[in-house]
Design an enzyme around this catalytic site. Structure first.
Site, mmCIF file in Angstrom:
data_model
loop_
_atom_site.group_PDB
_atom_site.id
_atom_site.type_symbol
_atom_site.label_atom_id
_atom_site.label_comp_id
_atom_site.label_asym_id
_atom_site.label_seq_id
_atom_site.Cartn_x
_atom_site.Cartn_y
_atom_site.Cartn_z
ATOM 1 N N PRO A 1 0.827 -1.217 0.000
ATOM 2 C CA PRO A 1 0.000 0.000 0.000
ATOM 3 C C PRO A 1 0.856 1.259 0.000
ATOM 4 C CG PRO A 1 -0.047 -1.062 2.149
ATOM 5 C CD PRO A 1 0.667 -2.000 1.241
ATOM 6 N N PRO A 2 0.270 2.404 -0.329
ATOM 7 C CA PRO A 2 1.043 3.664 -0.344
ATOM 8 C C PRO A 2 1.501 4.059 1.054
ATOM 9 C CG PRO A 2 -1.037 3.892 -1.536
ATOM 10 C CD PRO A 2 -1.108 2.603 -0.813
ATOM 11 N N GLY A 3 2.660 4.703 1.110
ATOM 12 C CA GLY A 3 3.143 5.263 2.367
ATOM 13 C C GLY A 3 3.872 4.316 3.267
ATOM 14 N N VAL A 4 4.196 3.097 2.792
ATOM 15 C CA VAL A 4 4.904 2.145 3.654
ATOM 16 C C VAL A 4 6.412 2.200 3.450
ATOM 17 C CG1 VAL A 4 2.941 0.599 3.849
ATOM 18 C CG2 VAL A 4 4.569 0.270 1.995
ATOM 19 N N GLY A 5 6.890 3.029 2.522
ATOM 20 C CA GLY A 5 8.336 3.219 2.381
ATOM 21 C C GLY A 5 8.976 2.437 1.267
ATOM 22 N N LYS A 6 8.232 2.093 0.206
ATOM 23 C CA LYS A 6 8.823 1.309 -0.882
ATOM 24 C C LYS A 6 9.885 2.117 -1.625
ATOM 25 C CE LYS A 6 4.878 0.678 -2.910
ATOM 26 N NZ LYS A 6 4.031 1.393 -1.927
ATOM 27 N N THR A 7 9.578 3.372 -1.927
ATOM 28 C CA THR A 7 10.538 4.207 -2.659
ATOM 29 C C THR A 7 11.739 4.559 -1.798
ATOM 30 O OG1 THR A 7 8.732 5.144 -3.976
ATOM 31 C CG2 THR A 7 10.804 6.357 -3.934
ATOM 32 N N SER B 1 -14.093 -12.842 -1.107
ATOM 33 C CA SER B 1 -13.793 -13.038 0.312
ATOM 34 C C SER B 1 -14.901 -12.573 1.242
ATOM 35 C CB SER B 1 -12.491 -12.312 0.670
ATOM 36 O OG SER B 1 -12.622 -10.928 0.429
ATOM 37 N N LYS C 1 -5.546 -7.780 6.091
ATOM 38 C CA LYS C 1 -6.876 -7.859 6.697
ATOM 39 C C LYS C 1 -6.785 -7.989 8.214
ATOM 40 C CE LYS C 1 -9.017 -9.927 2.592
ATOM 41 N NZ LYS C 1 -9.645 -11.138 2.021
#
Length: 838
Positions: A376-382, A729, A772
């Site tokens: 997800p966005p904002g988890v520090g991938k970049t 699901s 989840k």
């Protein structure tokens, strides 16, 4: 050399006044016509004339400044040149004008001006005889000596030029074939001379005087060429070069001039480019192409459009890092410390980087891995990609692929197109200057597709370890080795990445953070960074951990930490206002004012006192700064009636909890579904209804009738109706919600569930379990029901999260219902499971 008979020009000539230059007999020049008189001359005389006589006009040099020109006819120069209009070209842009190509015939003197309107016409006297150009006579005495000296100087000048150029060879032949008396006019029109000097040659009616005027001009040009040859760098393949000759005919064709400086700079530039090509350590194939293009460049005039294209191509080739690379830092301990300092958690990514370093220690020729961080966005991938580059000691380059829909962005344009340029991969290598950088391909899941091609398909060659050692950019058209580049792609979801591209990458899932991890990240990284950005110090602002937990749970409910950082920034800005106001008050106070302030109570003074340091943010200050809590909603409040259950959903933004609501009313057994549901979720709802109707008697849902839906309509709604929902699901959640509605019993308020169902009542595994479960933990739920076959996925969940939650592993819907209701959901008769003997 003159005679009374022969070819004669008309005694009356229309006059063309020109600022463009001086037309000499025997030369040809282009003249731009845009004044009213000259335009009228062209229209009336040249365009409407039908005889050869009508194409002969008189060209008079206009010595008046063109910027101060007026409608009045200027004072005419007494000497002009009769010219033959060879070509007339008209144009309307940028304003109406004509361009004339005129060949000079002979001199004339204006004896009388006959009229001025609509164009000047004058009585003229011919000074030169046209038969001089066809009859060659030898002069004696001083004139013969002058003509011989002039001829020898002209031969010397041509000998200093490159005879391989056609215009130079033509000039050399003309020197032998033209009469000597025509040489001063011809040579003066070719060499670098000012209009004033040409005017002096034009005014020299006497042939001996004409030789004397033109010979110093020719000598000056020869001396300039000699000086240039001494000062420029000698090259073995460049003994004689033409110095900026404008290609064209000499007599009676176009002019050419000698421009030493431009060509000399061009020669030096080409030589420098050749040195760079040989020093670039290119592969054999690339070197062969560069030498071929360099050979073409040397033979190409600088005025050709292809010259700039070829020059830019060679510049690009020599700037690429064919053999330049950085040395990797292979210290595993230092790498572990650096990664831990830069990022908290993310153990899987750190372990993969350390594995690469360990293998590089054992094998130095290891190809660069191709990783894909999905989360997800904002988890520090970049940011973790940037940390990996710093850990390895490599250069870092980021390529944003979001919205790219042209394959030329990856592979470049072919050089046949105007404005062609290499793709982003080759441009990135040129920017970093080494052939083993870390390339971050950001947002690879958001590539587009258009008529210009599919960039995702172009990336197949880049990200394939078996092919990228010979990646061919359309602009370069030679292979380039990308095998030492460490490619890291980032994506929010792998669902939109083409399967062929996804197969070439090693996918590493980057899940969202737990609340405890967010607290650690905030106090290790976010708060110090925001304090520095806002000019504050820890002695001025303190945010306790309890306040950070309130921000996380009540103001930011996300998988990453971007919103958390924005909220901390808002707190810092509010504190900065208080600190700045306190500084302003303290600076403005004088000793007298301080005494008054001590004697007057604070509430009566009207002046705010500086705040006490440090400013500690508690829950009251948090509410004043950030406003009321955004997510202060207790889950138990939503489950006060039967027919409500909590499901777990996965989104590219992370995991989320999802409420499912159902209601019943009198009707004819119809099922209504709302909430922007996809086809798969609609099918899950129909499956749930069918299973409950077939097992209604077993779970006492029929109320005495054979069908629980007899005379009843069911409305199933998924809140947040503006958000599209789909996926299998939600099956167990729908069954639980409908069972609660039909039985009249409440579902436990601390239970969330996920799982796919079948028509026989089995619970099948689903994906995104970690996200989840973290969403359920963020919502303060206590029990999570997941499929039995997803039990293995719990290993990825942090231990403290597993300790806080009660997991129920269900393989059938009976187990789901028993775990979702207080006291279980007993069936009327428990049928023993029959094992098939078939």
């Amino acid at each position: 050399m003159s005679s009374n008979s022969g070819i004669q020009i008309p005694s009356r000539l229309p006059l063309l006044c020109t600022h463009d230059g001086v037309l000499l007999p025997g030369s040809t020049m282009r003249i731009s016509v845009d004044t009213a008189r000259n335009m009228q001359l062209v229209k009336s005389r040249l365009l409407k004339g039908t005889s050869l006589k009508s194409t002969i006009i008189g060209v008079i040099p206009n010595t008046r400044d063109p910027e101060h020109d007026s409608d009045e006819l200027p004072s005419l120069h007494s000497i002009g040149t009769a010219g033959l209009a060879v070509q007339v070209v008209g144009s309307n842009w940028p304003k109406p004008h004509y361009t004339l190509l005129i060949t000079g015939l002979c001199r004339f003197r204006v004896t009388q001006l006959l009229r001025e309107r609509p164009f000047p016409v004058a009585e003229v006297e011919q000074l030169d005889k046209l038969e001089q150009y066809t009859e060659g006579g030898q002069a004696d005495g001083e004139l013969g000596e002058l003509s011989q000296r002039f001829y020898q100087a002209a031969v010397q000048l041509v000998g200093m030029l490159d005879m391989s150029v056609p215009v130079v060879a033509k000039l050399r032949r003309l020197l032998d074939s033209l009469p000597r008396e025509t040489l001063p006019d011809v040579l003066a029109s070719m060499i670098r001379t000012s209009n004033k000097e040409k005017l002096q040659v034009l005014d020299a009616v006497d042939l001996e005087e004409r030789f004397k005027k033109a010979l110093p001009l020719l000598t000056r040009q020869i001396e300039g060429l000699k000086l240039l040859q001494k000062t420029r760098k000698l090259r073995p393949d460049d003994d004689k070069r033409v110095l900026a000759i404008r290609k064209g005919g000499v007599f009676p064709g176009r002019q050419f001039s000698l421009d030493e400086e431009v060509e000399d700079e061009d020669g030096d530039d080409t030589a420098m480019l050749e040195k760079k090509v040989k020093a670039a350590a290119m592969p054999e194939a690339a070197l062969r192409v560069c030498l071929k293009e360099l050979k073409r460049l040397k033979k190409m005039p600088q005025s050709m459009p292809e010259y700039a294209l070829t020059h830019n191509y060679l510049e690009m080739m020599v700037e690429l890092p064919w053999s330049k690379s950085t040395t990797d830092c292979l210290d595993i301990r230092a790498a572990r410390v650096l990664l831990d300092n830069d990022h908290y958690a993310m153990e899987k990514l750190k372990r993969r980087v350390l594995e690469y370093l360990a293998v590089r220690q054992l094998k130095s020729t290891l190809k660069g891995p191709i990783l894909c961080f999905v989360g997800p966005p904002g988890v520090g991938k970049t940011s973790v990609g940037r940390s990996i580059a710093r850990t390895l000691g490599r250069e870092f380059h980021r390529i944003a692929l979001g919205g790219v829909c042209d394959q030329s962005d990856i592979r470049g344009h072919r050089r046949t197109y105007v404005g062609s340029m290499p793709g982003r991969i080759i441009n990135g290598l040129k920017t970093v200057g080494v052939n083993n950088p870390v390339f971050l391909l950001d947002e690879v899941d958001k590539l587009g597709k258009s008529l210009q091609g599919d960039p995702a398909a172009a990336l197949l060659e880049v990200l394939d370890p078996e092919q990228n050692h010979s990646f061919t950019d359309h602009y370069l058209n030679v292979p380039f080795d990308l095998s030492q580049v460490l490619f890291i792609a980032t994506a929010n979801t792998a669902a939109t990445i083409p399967p062929a591209l996804l197969d070439r990458m090693e996918v590493l899932q980057v899940p969202g953070y737990t609340q405890e991890e967010k607290v650690e990240i905030a106090h290790r990284h976010l708060i110090p960074h925001q304090l520095e950005q806002h000019g504050l110090t820890p002695q001025q602002l303190q945010i306790p951990q309890d306040t950070t937990k309130d921000i996380i749970s009540k103001y930011t409910r996300e998988a990453g930490v971007r919103s958390l950082e924005r909220k901390i920034g808002a707190i810092c800005r509010a504190v900065a206002v208080k600190v700045a106001e306190g500084h302003k008050v303290s600076r403005a106070e004088s000793p007298t004012e301080q005494h008054i302030k001590q004697s007057v109570p604070e509430e009566d003074s009207g002046i705010a006192s500086p705040p006490e340091m440090p400013i500690v943010i508690d829950h009251i200050a948090l509410k004043d700064i950030l406003g009321p809590p955004v997510f202060e909603m207790e889950v138990s409040e939503r489950l006060t009636l039967p027919g409500v259950a909590i499901g777990l959903a996965w989104t590219p933004m992370g995991g989320e909890i999802m409420f499912v609501e159902a209601s019943r009313m009198e009707g004819d057994g119809q099922l209504t579904l709302t909430g922007q549901l996809g086809d798969v979720m609609k099918e899950s709802a129909h499956l749930a209804i069918s299973w409950l109707r077939s097992n209604a008697k077993t779970y006492l849902l029929a109320n005495g009738s054979a069908d629980p839906l007899e005379g009843t309509d069911i409305h199933l709604h998924f809140p947040a109706g503006a958000v599209t929902k789909d996926g299998p699901s939600a099956g167990v959640t729908i069954v639980t919600c409908l069972a609660s509605l039909l039985s009249g019993r409440l579902v436990r308020s601390d239970v969330a569930m996920t799982g796919e169902i079948t028509l026989r009542g089995l619970v099948l595994p689903v994906g995104g379990i970690k996200d989840k479960v973290l969403a359920a933990h963020r919502a303060n739920l206590k029990r999570v029901i997941i499929p039995k076959r997803n039990e293995k996925d719990l290993e990825e969940i942090p231990a403290h999260v597993r300790a806080d939650l009660d997991f129920v592993f269900a393989s059938t819907l009976d187990e789901v219902l028993n775990a979702a209701f207080d006291g279980g959901f007993p069936a009327a008769v428990n049928h023993p499971q029959v094992v098939s003997k078939l």
